[in-house]
Design a protein around this motif. Sequence first.
Motif, short mmCIF file in Angstrom:
data_model
loop_
_atom_site.label_atom_id
_atom_site.label_comp_id
_atom_site.label_asym_id
_atom_site.label_seq_id
_atom_site.Cartn_x
_atom_site.Cartn_y
_atom_site.Cartn_z
N ASP A 48 0.86 -1.18 0.00
CA ASP A 48 0.00 0.00 0.00
C ASP A 48 0.90 1.23 0.00
OD1 ASP A 48 -2.04 1.83 0.20
OD2 ASP A 48 -2.54 1.35 2.27
N LYS A 49 1.04 1.83 -1.16
CA LYS A 49 1.93 2.98 -1.35
C LYS A 49 3.34 2.61 -0.92
CE LYS A 49 -1.84 6.19 -0.98
NZ LYS A 49 -2.51 7.17 -0.19
N ASP A 50 3.87 3.22 0.14
CA ASP A 50 5.24 2.95 0.58
C ASP A 50 5.31 1.94 1.73
OD1 ASP A 50 6.25 4.73 -1.28
OD2 ASP A 50 6.20 6.42 0.11
N TYR A 63 4.29 -5.02 9.45
CA TYR A 63 4.42 -4.13 8.31
C TYR A 63 5.76 -3.41 8.36
CZ TYR A 63 3.12 -0.35 11.48
OH TYR A 63 3.08 0.53 12.52
N PHE A 64 6.20 -3.02 7.19
CA PHE A 64 7.45 -2.29 7.04
C PHE A 64 7.20 -1.08 6.16
CE2 PHE A 64 8.58 -6.64 7.90
CZ PHE A 64 9.54 -6.50 8.87
N ILE A 65 7.85 0.00 6.49
CA ILE A 65 7.70 1.22 5.70
C ILE A 65 8.95 1.42 4.88
CG2 ILE A 65 7.43 3.72 5.82
CD1 ILE A 65 5.88 3.29 8.42
#
Length: 65
Positions: A48-50, A63-65
């Motif tokens: 999802d996006k970044d 989750y990871f950004i």
Amino acid sequence: MEIKQLIDDYIHWLKKEITFEKIGEYYEITTPFLNSANDFIQIYVRIDKDTIFFTDDNSEKFYFI
């Protein structure tokens, strides 16, 4: 055989054995590795996006950004 060749062979085998399938908004990734129940290890990934979300049962846990 040198270590570089062993690593190259392993990566080639791993790429050949991993499968993935799009299921809804997730990708189901099936590895050639077995868990304690002798089933292939599967993870689910959603981007999802970044942000990249990882889970092992299709409910977001990591989750990871």
